[in-house]
Write an enzyme that holds these catalytic residues in place. Structure first.
Site, PDB file in Angstrom:
ATOM      1  N   GLY A 232       0.744  -1.354  -0.209  1.00 46.12           N
ATOM      2  CA  GLY A 232       0.093  -0.078   0.061  1.00 46.12           C
ATOM      3  C   GLY A 232       0.713   1.167  -0.174  1.00 46.12           C
ATOM      4  N   SER A 265       1.899  -2.566   4.200  1.00 44.50           N
ATOM      5  CA  SER A 265       2.035  -1.026   4.126  1.00 44.50           C
ATOM      6  C   SER A 265       3.283  -0.841   3.793  1.00 44.50           C
ATOM      7  CB  SER A 265       1.526  -0.681   5.401  1.00 44.50           C
ATOM      8  OG  SER A 265       2.648  -0.564   6.500  1.00 44.50           O
ATOM      9  N   ASP A 266       3.553   0.344   2.912  1.00 41.77           N
ATOM     10  CA  ASP A 266       4.792   0.959   2.841  1.00 41.77           C
ATOM     11  C   ASP A 266       5.134   1.363   4.475  1.00 41.77           C
ATOM     12  OD1 ASP A 266       6.944   2.073   1.718  1.00 41.77           O
ATOM     13  OD2 ASP A 266       6.158   2.987   0.208  1.00 41.77           O
ATOM     14  N   TRP A 267       6.386   1.582   4.397  1.00 44.44           N
ATOM     15  CA  TRP A 267       6.964   1.678   5.703  1.00 44.44           C
ATOM     16  C   TRP A 267       6.494   3.172   6.364  1.00 44.44           C
ATOM     17  CZ3 TRP A 267       7.455  -2.580   4.047  1.00 44.44           C
ATOM     18  CH2 TRP A 267       8.285  -3.652   4.529  1.00 44.44           C
TER      19      TRP A 267
END
Length: 739
Positions: A232, A265-267
């Protein structure tokens, strides 16, 4: 810490097996059982706390399994074009390992420029083997976001401006990667096309643009590639963050496309507990925390999907059906990767992988211009015995282009620079002048170069150019801040570090100039008419110098084609024509005002001539196309058409040509582009050889998305099919009717 978790898992697994007869192995541990049975069996054995704990990180690049049941953790790695060096458990410093050097593969713009899906398959297999050797489970790639503006700092990680090209190139990559037992994590989902304000910019985009331009490659990755995970993105889409966006995750990804994998998720891309739980986020990574290495009260349990998620479930605010679905998706990913006992052996930084990188690099390099000069018919390929003094100019000739750039930074076992490669060919006939300085290789900072240094470097290069027989300029962009880098977009379309002035001065001092632009983006070329030979190179990875020099001397005939359009000026790019609200937005929102007319769709439809068109690339030989022939003049809804064309190598050298199929809908009740790419095939031909290429035109190639009906439609009427060598080549046209 990782070893403790592994030992606990092994102990519990052995305990479970010992407590039962050999014929009574728990279903979830029996890899001969169907995957879904194993997932459901594991679920019914887990406590609520164990289920929710699957959904958030335990370190920078890992998430936990279920130690009590012997279900292992997941280990992830950045991987835009190589497996990143090992990062510490809970900070962003490198761990200092001595056995984590990798093969740096060419960045994905180069792969896209090869227009060769078979190379995409080799890429996926090779990078999967490297991730497997490093004991990773999830590779954070490939990136399939669409090239909307040449200022986007991460375009080099993606597959160009066309959704069909991106789809055809990502599918074999994903399929071969996952055959190694490593999950692809396709990113950045979705509508993520700039780095400026990436954490909060709210993108307003039409359904048509979303379905026709920005989502097809993700759809192909899921439905055809079988991707096991999706990342994401940071940005918002229509008011809600992409990583936990109801429309993107629940309605489209898991609804329309029936994705059975995991959304990661992206970080730092997670922002809300309820939305994350209810709107499709399965694993939360990288939220801002001091974690386990400080006395801070804020640790991993404080993630949005941590204790607050568990609390909401216990309070009845989040249904158990959501919890079980989320846990099942994580378990499915673990069973497919970390618990997959059928994985092959991995391998790291070997000759086979270098060969793959070399093939991709040489087939991706694009020859943009190769005009005759007063003294030479053409400068390229360089005859190795024709020049006594060859001057190489440019910071990129010696720069380590694997450093900087954020998550794309690599620790390659080998780094052959362009200057190294040219010296292998020409020995002491090579002179070098830096010409310009780009400063230190850093992420998050830019060195200020004094004017006296700029002048001195330029003057030195110009003086040496006057004494040379041939000048090879090797410049472009790099991985510094405001170049091709995560976190920032470029500040202008022009070349940085006063390179334009340097090129102008070089060609005035010596007309025999070959300009090599290394970048992941188009750049402004005010000197284009003065420089006789221009090459678009990319971030080619470990074997950069060997690949580039072999193309320049003709050992390899260039066959790359541009995966994006090269506008003359920035305003010719539609994202910039409509003002700041279109790009970059007002810092809160932005509107994709060009809608479906991205890249060549815009240039063709609005009749704005690009500097170099999409799909364009020259060769050291020449090709001739026959007139295309259709199998029929009419096509019904349940039928297909065959379109055949013969391609002949009319030159003196063997080469590879990419034949492209575009289709135009002559009349439609909604706006449609002038034409759209619907097929391509790359063919190798010896001098004088001719081969027939056959395309199959299907009803789906004629479709557009009707946003009011929310469905794909192929409208009856007349269509044109173009067989061409680029989006601007329209000489070979046939017409047909769809009923």
């Amino acid at each position: 810490m990782k070893k403790i978790f592994i030992l606990i898992g092994v102990f519990n697994t052995l305990f479970l097996l010992k407590a039962q007869n050999k014929t009574d192995i728990p279903v979830y541990l029996d890899d001969k059982q169907p995957l879904e049975l194993r997932v459901q069996d594991a679920l019914q054995r887990m406590t609520l706390e164990e289920k929710t704990r699957l959904s958030y990180a335990q370190s920078k690049f890992s998430s936990p399994g279920c130690p009590r049941l012997g279900i292992p953790e997941l280990w992830m790695s950045d991987g835009p074009h190589g497996v990143r060096a090992e990062i510490n458990w809970n900070d962003w410093n490198y761990a200092g390992w001595t056995n984590d050097s990798c093969t740096a593969f060419p960045a994905l713009t180069c792969l896209a420029a090869s227009w060769n899906p078979s190379l995409a398959a080799l890429y996926g297999k090779a990078i999967g083997e490297e991730a497997l050797y490093r004991k990773k489970d999830v590779l954070l790639g490939p990136g399939v976001n669409i090239y909307r503006t040449p200022l986007n700092g991460r375009n080099f990680e993606y597959l160009g401006e066309d959704p069909y090209l991106a789809s055809e190139m990502c599918v074999p990559y994903i399929q071969e990667l996952q055959k190694t037992g490593i999950a692809a994590c396709v990113k950045h989902y979705a509508i993520n096309n700039q780095e400026v304000w990436r954490n909060h910019i709210d993108v307003q985009v039409s359904d048509r643009a979303m379905y026709e331009i920005y989502l097809p490659a993700f759809k192909a990755a899921v439905e055809r590639g079988g991707a096991w995970s999706i990342m994401g993105a940071y940005n918002k889409v229509r008011g809600m963050h992409a990583a936990h966006n109801k429309l993107l995750n629940n309605d489209i990804l898991k609804g329309e496309w029936e994705f059975d994998g995991c959304v990661i998720s992206d970080w730092g891309a997670t922002h809300d507990t309820y939305e994350s739980a209810m709107y499709g986020l399965d694993i939360e990574m990288g939220s801002y925390t001091n974690g386990l290495t400080s006395e801070s009260e804020f640790g991993y349990d404080d993630y949005y999907l941590g204790k607050n998620y568990l609390k909401m479930v216990k309070e009845g605010k989040i249904p158990m059906g959501v919890v079980n679905d989320k846990a099942a998706r994580v378990l499915r990913l673990i069973f497919r990767t970390a618990m997959n006992r059928q994985k092959p052996f991995g391998s790291l930084a070997n000759e086979a992988h270098e060969k793959v990188a070399y093939q991709i690099a040489t087939e991706g390099i694009v020859l943009l211009k190769n005009d005759a000069t007063k003294k030479n018919p053409v400068l390229l390929p360089i005859a190795t015995d024709s020049y006594k003094r060859i001057l190489v100019v440019g910071d990129n000739a010696t720069r380590n282009l694997m450093q900087g750039g954020g998550s794309s930074e690599l620790k390659p076992k080998k780094n052959i620079t362009p200057l190294d490669g040219l010296k292998k060919k020409f020995g002491d006939r090579i002179m070098y002048a830096q010409g310009y300085s780009a400063g230190r290789q850093m992420y998050g900072h830019v060195d200020e170069i004094p004017q006296s240094t700029i002048d001195s470097l330029r003057n030195d290069a110009v003086e040496k150019a006057m004494q040379a027989d041939l000048v090879i300029f090797i410049g472009g962009l790099n991985k510094n801040l405001y170049q091709d880098s995560e976190g920032t977009d470029r500040l202008s379309y022009g070349l940085p570090y006063c390179q334009n002035e340097l090129i102008e001065a070089l060609v005035e001092a010596n007309p025999n100039v070959v300009a090599v632009i290394i970048s992941g983006n188009a750049v402004e070329m005010p000197w284009v008419k003065k420089v006789p030979s221009i090459v678009q190179s990319w971030y080619l990875g470990s074997i950069n110098g060997d690949a580039l020099s072999d193309v320049l001397v003709g050992k390899v005939n260039p066959s790359g084609k541009l995966p994006f359009s090269y506008p003359v000026k920035l305003e010719d790019c539609p994202a910039h024509l409509y003002g700041e609200m279109s790009y970059p937005g007002d810092s809160i929102k932005q509107e994709y005002k060009e809608d479906i007319l991205v890249g060549y769709r815009w240039h063709d439809t609005k009749k704005i001539k690009p500097l170099f068109p999409f799909g364009y690339g020259l060769s050291y030989t020449t090709y001739k196309y026959s007139k295309p022939v259709l199998s029929a003049k009419k096509m019904n809804a349940n039928e297909t058409l065959s379109l055949s064309v013969k391609v002949k190598n009319t030159g003196a050298l063997a080469g590879k040509e990419t034949v492209q199929l575009y289709i135009e809908d002559e009349k439609c009740y909604l706006l449609r582009p002038k034409k759209e790419l619907k097929g391509f095939k790359k063919v190798e031909l010896q001098p004088g050889e001719e081969k027939e290429i056959v395309f199959t035109i299907q009803p789906q190639h004629l479709q557009f998305f009707d946003d009011k009906k929310h469905q794909w439609i192929a409208e009856p009427g007349k269509f044109k099919a173009y067989i061409s060598s680029s989006s601007a080549d329209i000489s070979n046209v046939v017409e047909f009717e769809y009923k």
